[in-house]
Design a protein around this motif. Sequence first.
Motif, PDB file in Angstrom:
ATOM      1  N   GLU A   4       0.807  -1.219   0.000  1.00  0.00           N
ATOM      2  CA  GLU A   4       0.000   0.000   0.000  1.00  0.00           C
ATOM      3  C   GLU A   4       0.843   1.272   0.000  1.00  0.00           C
ATOM      4  O   GLU A   4       0.491   2.252  -0.670  1.00  0.00           O
ATOM      5  N   MET A   5       1.959   1.277   0.718  1.00  0.00           N
ATOM      6  CA  MET A   5       2.806   2.475   0.741  1.00  0.00           C
ATOM      7  C   MET A   5       3.413   2.742  -0.634  1.00  0.00           C
ATOM      8  O   MET A   5       3.572   3.899  -1.037  1.00  0.00           O
ATOM      9  N   VAL A   6       3.739   1.692  -1.371  1.00  0.00           N
ATOM     10  CA  VAL A   6       4.266   1.846  -2.722  1.00  0.00           C
ATOM     11  C   VAL A   6       3.199   2.496  -3.609  1.00  0.00           C
ATOM     12  O   VAL A   6       3.479   3.433  -4.367  1.00  0.00           O
ATOM     13  N   VAL A   7       1.980   2.018  -3.486  1.00  0.00           N
ATOM     14  CA  VAL A   7       0.871   2.568  -4.269  1.00  0.00           C
ATOM     15  C   VAL A   7       0.633   4.025  -3.899  1.00  0.00           C
ATOM     16  O   VAL A   7       0.490   4.897  -4.767  1.00  0.00           O
ATOM     17  N   LEU A   8       0.593   4.323  -2.601  1.00  0.00           N
ATOM     18  CA  LEU A   8       0.347   5.698  -2.161  1.00  0.00           C
ATOM     19  C   LEU A   8       1.427   6.655  -2.645  1.00  0.00           C
ATOM     20  O   LEU A   8       1.124   7.783  -3.048  1.00  0.00           O
ATOM     21  N   SER A   9       2.659   6.217  -2.609  1.00  0.00           N
ATOM     22  CA  SER A   9       3.740   7.114  -3.040  1.00  0.00           C
ATOM     23  C   SER A   9       3.618   7.446  -4.520  1.00  0.00           C
ATOM     24  O   SER A   9       3.944   8.558  -4.935  1.00  0.00           O
ATOM     25  N   GLY A  10       3.104   6.533  -5.319  1.00  0.00           N
ATOM     26  CA  GLY A  10       2.920   6.795  -6.733  1.00  0.00           C
ATOM     27  C   GLY A  10       1.627   7.522  -7.053  1.00  0.00           C
ATOM     28  O   GLY A  10       1.437   7.992  -8.174  1.00  0.00           O
ATOM     29  N   ALA A  11       0.742   7.635  -6.075  1.00  0.00           N
ATOM     30  CA  ALA A  11      -0.579   8.214  -6.333  1.00  0.00           C
ATOM     31  C   ALA A  11      -0.806   9.553  -5.637  1.00  0.00           C
ATOM     32  O   ALA A  11      -1.918  10.074  -5.649  1.00  0.00           O
ATOM     33  N   ARG A  12       0.232  10.127  -5.053  1.00  0.00           N
ATOM     34  CA  ARG A  12       0.048  11.353  -4.257  1.00  0.00           C
ATOM     35  C   ARG A  12      -0.618  12.488  -5.033  1.00  0.00           C
ATOM     36  O   ARG A  12      -1.521  13.144  -4.522  1.00  0.00           O
ATOM     37  N   ARG A  13      -0.181  12.732  -6.258  1.00  0.00           N
ATOM     38  CA  ARG A  13      -0.779  13.828  -7.035  1.00  0.00           C
ATOM     39  C   ARG A  13      -2.247  13.544  -7.341  1.00  0.00           C
ATOM     40  O   ARG A  13      -3.093  14.435  -7.243  1.00  0.00           O
ATOM     41  N   VAL A  26      -5.613  -2.724   6.405  1.00  0.00           N
ATOM     42  CA  VAL A  26      -4.368  -2.402   7.108  1.00  0.00           C
ATOM     43  C   VAL A  26      -3.893  -3.662   7.829  1.00  0.00           C
ATOM     44  O   VAL A  26      -4.506  -4.106   8.790  1.00  0.00           O
ATOM     45  N   ASP A  27      -2.819  -4.233   7.338  1.00  0.00           N
ATOM     46  CA  ASP A  27      -2.260  -5.487   7.843  1.00  0.00           C
ATOM     47  C   ASP A  27      -0.787  -5.259   8.153  1.00  0.00           C
ATOM     48  O   ASP A  27       0.043  -5.209   7.251  1.00  0.00           O
ATOM     49  N   ASP A  28      -0.470  -5.101   9.425  1.00  0.00           N
ATOM     50  CA  ASP A  28       0.889  -4.755   9.831  1.00  0.00           C
ATOM     51  C   ASP A  28       1.917  -5.791   9.372  1.00  0.00           C
ATOM     52  O   ASP A  28       3.002  -5.432   8.916  1.00  0.00           O
ATOM     53  N   GLU A  39       1.379   1.759  11.286  1.00  0.00           N
ATOM     54  CA  GLU A  39       1.466   3.142  11.761  1.00  0.00           C
ATOM     55  C   GLU A  39       1.904   4.081  10.646  1.00  0.00           C
ATOM     56  O   GLU A  39       1.321   5.159  10.464  1.00  0.00           O
ATOM     57  N   GLU A  40       2.901   3.694   9.883  1.00  0.00           N
ATOM     58  CA  GLU A  40       3.383   4.544   8.783  1.00  0.00           C
ATOM     59  C   GLU A  40       2.291   4.745   7.738  1.00  0.00           C
ATOM     60  O   GLU A  40       2.044   5.878   7.279  1.00  0.00           O
ATOM     61  N   LEU A  41       1.633   3.670   7.346  1.00  0.00           N
ATOM     62  CA  LEU A  41       0.573   3.751   6.341  1.00  0.00           C
ATOM     63  C   LEU A  41      -0.558   4.653   6.822  1.00  0.00           C
ATOM     64  O   LEU A  41      -0.976   5.581   6.119  1.00  0.00           O
TER      65      LEU A  41
END
Length: 86
Positions: A4-13, A26-28, A39-41
């Motif tokens: 999910e963090m990879v996806v979010l970083s590419g989708a910020r704009r 959300v699966d730690d 927590e980061e996500l």
Amino acid sequence: QGAEMVVLSGARRSLAANRPVLFIEVDDEALGQFGSAAEELSKTVLDLGYTAHMLTRKGPSPPQPLEAVVSNSAGGAYSDVLFLPN
């Protein structure tokens, strides 16, 4: 699952421009396989101007703090979270 963090970083704009509703499991443990954590996500999405709502059998919860999302995703559990734009 866990990227999910990879996806979010590419989708910020796109997230900033369109403000979509986000449904995230959300699966730690899964996030840890990609070098991230619940927590980061959750903090990243909240910092983008969203509120977190846990999904229950009765529907979405009232807005939840970061700590609630993280604690519900610990110890091998996961949380279904609806992130709504402010």
